[in-house]
Design a protein around this motif. Sequence first.
Motif, PDB file in Angstrom:
ATOM      1  N   LEU A  90       0.825  -1.203   0.000  1.00  0.00           N
ATOM      2  CA  LEU A  90       0.000   0.000   0.000  1.00  0.00           C
ATOM      3  C   LEU A  90       0.861   1.255   0.000  1.00  0.00           C
ATOM      4  O   LEU A  90       0.477   2.282  -0.570  1.00  0.00           O
ATOM      5  CB  LEU A  90      -0.955   0.009   1.195  1.00  0.00           C
ATOM      6  N   LEU A 134      -7.427   0.990  -5.304  1.00  0.00           N
ATOM      7  CA  LEU A 134      -7.405   0.264  -4.035  1.00  0.00           C
ATOM      8  C   LEU A 134      -8.840   0.027  -3.589  1.00  0.00           C
ATOM      9  O   LEU A 134      -9.591   0.975  -3.355  1.00  0.00           O
ATOM     10  CB  LEU A 134      -6.646   1.070  -2.970  1.00  0.00           C
ATOM     11  N   VAL A 182     -11.042  -1.447  -0.653  1.00  0.00           N
ATOM     12  CA  VAL A 182     -10.985  -1.818   0.755  1.00  0.00           C
ATOM     13  C   VAL A 182     -12.315  -2.457   1.132  1.00  0.00           C
ATOM     14  O   VAL A 182     -13.373  -1.850   0.966  1.00  0.00           O
ATOM     15  CB  VAL A 182     -10.725  -0.593   1.656  1.00  0.00           C
ATOM     16  N   VAL A 208      -4.343   3.764   3.799  1.00  0.00           N
ATOM     17  CA  VAL A 208      -5.281   4.100   2.728  1.00  0.00           C
ATOM     18  C   VAL A 208      -5.205   5.594   2.420  1.00  0.00           C
ATOM     19  O   VAL A 208      -5.186   6.006   1.253  1.00  0.00           O
ATOM     20  CB  VAL A 208      -6.720   3.690   3.114  1.00  0.00           C
ATOM     21  N   ARG A 241      -4.179   7.325  -1.141  1.00  0.00           N
ATOM     22  CA  ARG A 241      -5.026   8.309  -1.827  1.00  0.00           C
ATOM     23  C   ARG A 241      -4.237   9.576  -2.120  1.00  0.00           C
ATOM     24  O   ARG A 241      -4.344  10.147  -3.209  1.00  0.00           O
ATOM     25  CB  ARG A 241      -6.256   8.620  -0.982  1.00  0.00           C
ATOM     26  N   VAL A 270      -9.496   5.207  -4.474  1.00  0.00           N
ATOM     27  CA  VAL A 270      -9.900   4.375  -3.337  1.00  0.00           C
ATOM     28  C   VAL A 270     -11.397   4.080  -3.423  1.00  0.00           C
ATOM     29  O   VAL A 270     -12.213   4.989  -3.561  1.00  0.00           O
ATOM     30  CB  VAL A 270      -9.578   5.068  -1.994  1.00  0.00           C
ATOM     31  N   ALA A 302     -14.492   1.751  -1.347  1.00  0.00           N
ATOM     32  CA  ALA A 302     -14.775   1.072  -0.081  1.00  0.00           C
ATOM     33  C   ALA A 302     -16.050   0.264  -0.197  1.00  0.00           C
ATOM     34  O   ALA A 302     -17.064   0.756  -0.691  1.00  0.00           O
ATOM     35  CB  ALA A 302     -14.905   2.095   1.041  1.00  0.00           C
ATOM     36  N   LEU A 333     -13.150   5.860   6.508  1.00  0.00           N
ATOM     37  CA  LEU A 333     -12.937   5.159   5.244  1.00  0.00           C
ATOM     38  C   LEU A 333     -13.942   5.625   4.206  1.00  0.00           C
ATOM     39  O   LEU A 333     -13.580   5.913   3.056  1.00  0.00           O
ATOM     40  CB  LEU A 333     -13.042   3.645   5.431  1.00  0.00           C
ATOM     41  N   SER A 359     -13.011   7.774   0.559  1.00  0.00           N
ATOM     42  CA  SER A 359     -13.145   6.952  -0.652  1.00  0.00           C
ATOM     43  C   SER A 359     -13.770   7.739  -1.795  1.00  0.00           C
ATOM     44  O   SER A 359     -14.625   8.593  -1.582  1.00  0.00           O
ATOM     45  CB  SER A 359     -14.005   5.724  -0.351  1.00  0.00           C
TER      46      SER A 359
END
Length: 200
Positions: free
Chosen positions: A93, A102, A104, A118, A122, A128, A130, A138, A142
């Motif tokens: 990461l 990514l 998650v 995370v 970013r 990102v 989620a 999170l 995202s």
Amino acid sequence: MDAVRVALLREVLAGTEWLGATRRFAGALRSSAVSHGGGLLLVGTPEYEPWHLAAHLVDEAAWSGTPELAPTLVRHDAHASDPAHLAVGLGRLAAARRGETLLVVSPDDPGAPLLERVHDARRAGTTVLALGADEGELTAMSHETLAVPEGAELDLDTVQHLVSAAAGENAVPSVRGRGRFRDRLTRLAESLTAPPPARW
């Protein structure tokens, strides 16, 4: 869950928000991974590793002719002695950059150590996404989220099946050789089940 069960589940869910939500999220996943040329990273929490989603995405990548959908599973407790596809640790990461995606997967707040990684990814330009948590840091950091609140009609595992199937179906594959694997398989099945040609 195989393709037949996913199809049956979709029939049951017709008219609910889940079909549209999972397809939108799958579209964002596919669009990010494919438009940037791949580099899909998949990570969960120490308590919840999304290895099943990783396996389904690998299958969908192969079936749809979209290799960019095949993720690298990033694990919290990876060891160098693990098989290659299970040996990628959280250090990956830190190396995430612009053009990578990514995803998650976390049923709830993933905790500060993962959130920091995370956030750094970013800031480095990684897209990102989620899946799971319905609130918290999170969700806020995202680019795209699909919440699966506790007590929802579907659990997180079922939603992952819908997302992976939609990601593969919605893909526009590049033409390779004599066509996509699914197309070839369909033609083979049709030829095997067709009645024999009439002989005069």
